[in-house]
Enzyme design. Structure first.
Site, mmCIF file in Angstrom:
data_model
loop_
_atom_site.group_PDB
_atom_site.id
_atom_site.type_symbol
_atom_site.label_atom_id
_atom_site.label_comp_id
_atom_site.label_asym_id
_atom_site.label_seq_id
_atom_site.Cartn_x
_atom_site.Cartn_y
_atom_site.Cartn_z
ATOM 1 C CE LYS A 221 -4.242 -1.787 1.564
ATOM 2 N NZ LYS A 221 -5.215 -1.902 2.737
ATOM 3 N NE ARG A 255 -7.418 -8.026 0.986
ATOM 4 C CZ ARG A 255 -6.746 -7.380 0.030
ATOM 5 N NH1 ARG A 255 -5.992 -6.419 0.348
ATOM 6 N NH2 ARG A 255 -7.343 -7.248 -1.011
HETATM 7 C C1 YH5 Z 1 -7.672 -4.296 3.704
HETATM 8 O O1 YH5 Z 1 -6.652 -3.676 4.267
HETATM 9 N N1 YH5 Z 1 -7.340 -3.685 1.059
HETATM 10 S S1 YH5 Z 1 -8.240 -3.554 -1.529
HETATM 11 C C2 YH5 Z 1 -3.891 0.323 -2.858
HETATM 12 C C3 YH5 Z 1 -2.485 -0.272 -2.965
HETATM 13 C C4 YH5 Z 1 -1.895 -1.250 -2.785
HETATM 14 C C5 YH5 Z 1 -3.031 -2.375 -2.208
HETATM 15 C C6 YH5 Z 1 -1.781 1.813 -3.830
HETATM 16 N N2 YH5 Z 1 -8.971 -5.091 0.576
HETATM 17 C C7 YH5 Z 1 -8.029 -4.208 2.107
HETATM 18 O O2 YH5 Z 1 -4.831 -3.913 -1.252
HETATM 19 N N3 YH5 Z 1 -9.866 -5.949 2.792
HETATM 20 C C8 YH5 Z 1 -8.308 -4.047 0.080
HETATM 21 O O3 YH5 Z 1 -1.307 0.603 -3.525
HETATM 22 C C9 YH5 Z 1 -9.008 -5.297 1.801
HETATM 23 N N4 YH5 Z 1 -8.391 -5.292 4.676
HETATM 24 C C10 YH5 Z 1 -9.480 -6.007 4.029
HETATM 25 N N5 YH5 Z 1 -10.111 -6.501 4.894
HETATM 26 C C11 YH5 Z 1 -6.914 -2.268 -1.467
HETATM 27 C C12 YH5 Z 1 -5.289 -2.856 -1.581
HETATM 28 C C13 YH5 Z 1 -4.449 -1.928 -2.006
HETATM 29 C C14 YH5 Z 1 -4.585 -0.450 -2.273
#
Ligand code: YH5
Length: 288
Positions: A221, A255
Site C-alpha cells: 500500500k 492479507r
Molecule cells: C484491507 O486492508 N485492502 S483492497 C492500494 C495499493 C495497494 C493495495 C496503492 N481490501 C484491504 O489492497 N480488505 C483491500 O497501493 C481489503 N483489508 C481488508 N479486509 C486495497 C489494496 C491496495 C490498495
C-alpha cells in the site's frame, strides 16, 4: 495462543497468524497482478499462493484503490463467480472481497467461507445477505468511499473513532446472534487515512485486537511507498516487515500479495519465539 475461528465449513484452531493471499480479478489491478477475465491465469495465481503457504485466499472483483470507480453488479459477478466456483472445491477457505449483497449471496451459495467487506456491511441488504449464513465476516473501517476517501481525511482521534466504529458494527452482528468465532475486525489501512493516521492505528493494533481477531492489510500500500520511496513492485520487503510487526502486535490474519515471502518471514519469527509453525489445524466439516 489458540483461538477457534469458524469460516463456513472450516473450523480453524488458530495457533499462529494466518496468511490470506490476494487474488485480484480487476482488469486495472494496481499491482500489475490483475487477471481480468482470464480464469486460467487467476487459477494459476491461486495455486501459486497456496503452494507458497497461503492459509486462505481473498478474491476481489472490484478495485478499491483510492480514486477507483464502482463496478456494475453483473460485471463483478461475471469476474468473481467462475473463480469462486472452482476454488470452493479446494481445501482452502475462500474469502470474497465485495461490498455488494448480490455478490455476497452468490459467493456464499457457491461455498465461500468468508465475506470481506471494506464497507463493513453498511450497503442496503448487505447485513441480511450474510447474517444467517455460516460465513466468517470481516468488518473493516473505511472513512468515505474509494473514489474520494484519500482527499484530506480528518479525524479528531483516529484510534478511538476506528475502534468505536468496529465495536458498533460487531455489536450489530452479535445482537443478531452471529457467533463471535465468525467475526474479524480490520482498521482498514489506507481507507480514508493519511500516513500519520495509518501509523497511529498500527501502533494501536494491540488494543484493537482485544475486541476481536484482527485482520491487517498493508501489503504494497501507499503507506509502504511513502515510507520507503518505492514503486508498487518494489514494496515487497517493506510489506513483509510491516506484516511481521502486525503479527507482533497481535494481528491474526495478514492479507498479502507476497505469500511466500511473508510465510518465510513468519516461520523465522515463530522459530525465534519458540512457537510451533505447523500446528495450524483446519477441519473441513464436509470431509468428516
Ligand atoms: C484491507 O486492508 N485492502 S483492497 C492500494 C495499493 C495497494 C493495495 C496503492 N481490501 C484491504 O489492497 N480488505 C483491500 O497501493 C481489503 N483489508 C481488508 N479486509 C486495497 C489494496 C491496495 C490498495
Amino acid at each position: 495462543m489458540s483461538e477457534i475461528l469458524r469460516f463456513g465449513r472450516f473450523v480453524l484452531a488458530q495457533r499462529r497468524p494466518l496468511v490470506m493471499g490476494i487474488v485480484n480479478l480487476t482488469p486495472d489491478s494496481f499491482s500489475g497482478d490483475g487477471h481480468g477475465h482470464h480464469l486460467d491465469a487467476a487459477l494459476h495465481h491461486a495455486e501459486q499462493l497456496v503452494a507458497g503457504g497461503a492459509d486462505l485466499l481473498d478474491i476481489g472483483g472490484e478495485s478499491s484503490r483510492p480514486g477507483a470507480q464502482p463496478v456494475a453488479e453483473q460485471e463483478e459477478l461475471d469476474r468473481v463467480m467462475p473463480l469462486v466456483e472452482r476454488l470452493a472445491a479446494w481445501p482452502v477457505p475462500i474469502s470474497v472481497d465485495t461490498v455488494k449483497p448480490a455478490v455476497m449471496r452468490a459467493a456464499i451459495a457457491a461455498g465461500a467461507a468468508m465475506i470481506n467487506d471494506i464497507n463493513a456491511f453498511r450497503a442496503e441488504g448487505a447485513f441480511e445477505a450474510v447474517v444467517n449464513s455460516s460465513a466468517a465476516l470481516c468488518i473493516m473501517h473505511m472513512k468515505g468511499e474509494p473514489r474520494s476517501m484519500q482527499q484530506n481525511p480528518e479525524y479528531e482521534d483516529v484510534v478511538s473513532e476506528v475502534a468505536a466504529f468496529l465495536a458498533q458494527q460487531k455489536a450489530r452482528f452479535e445482537q443478531a446472534g452471529v457467533a463471535r468465532e465468525r467475526l474479524v475486525v480490520d482498521p482498514g489501512f489506507g481507507f480514508g487515512k493519511t500516513l500519520a493516521h495509518n501509523l497511529a492505528l498500527f501502533r494501536a493494533l494491540p488494543e484493537l485486537g482485544r475486541m476481536a481477531p484482527l485482520l491487517v492489510g498493508v501489503s504494497r500500500k501507499s503507506m509502504i511507498g511513502a515510507i520507503t520511496g518505492r514503486s508498487l513492485p518494489e514494496r515487497v520487503s517493506g510489506s513483509v516487515a510491516a506484516a511481521m510487526m502486525a503479527a507482533d502486535r497481535g494481528a491474526r490474519l495478514l492479507r498479502v500479495h507476497d505469500v511466500r515471502e511473508t510465510v518465510d518471514a513468519l516461520k523465522v519469527r515463530a522459530a525465534v519465539l519458540d512457537e510451533e509453525w505447523s500446528a495450524q489445524e483446519i477441519t473441513d466439516r464436509t470431509s468428516d
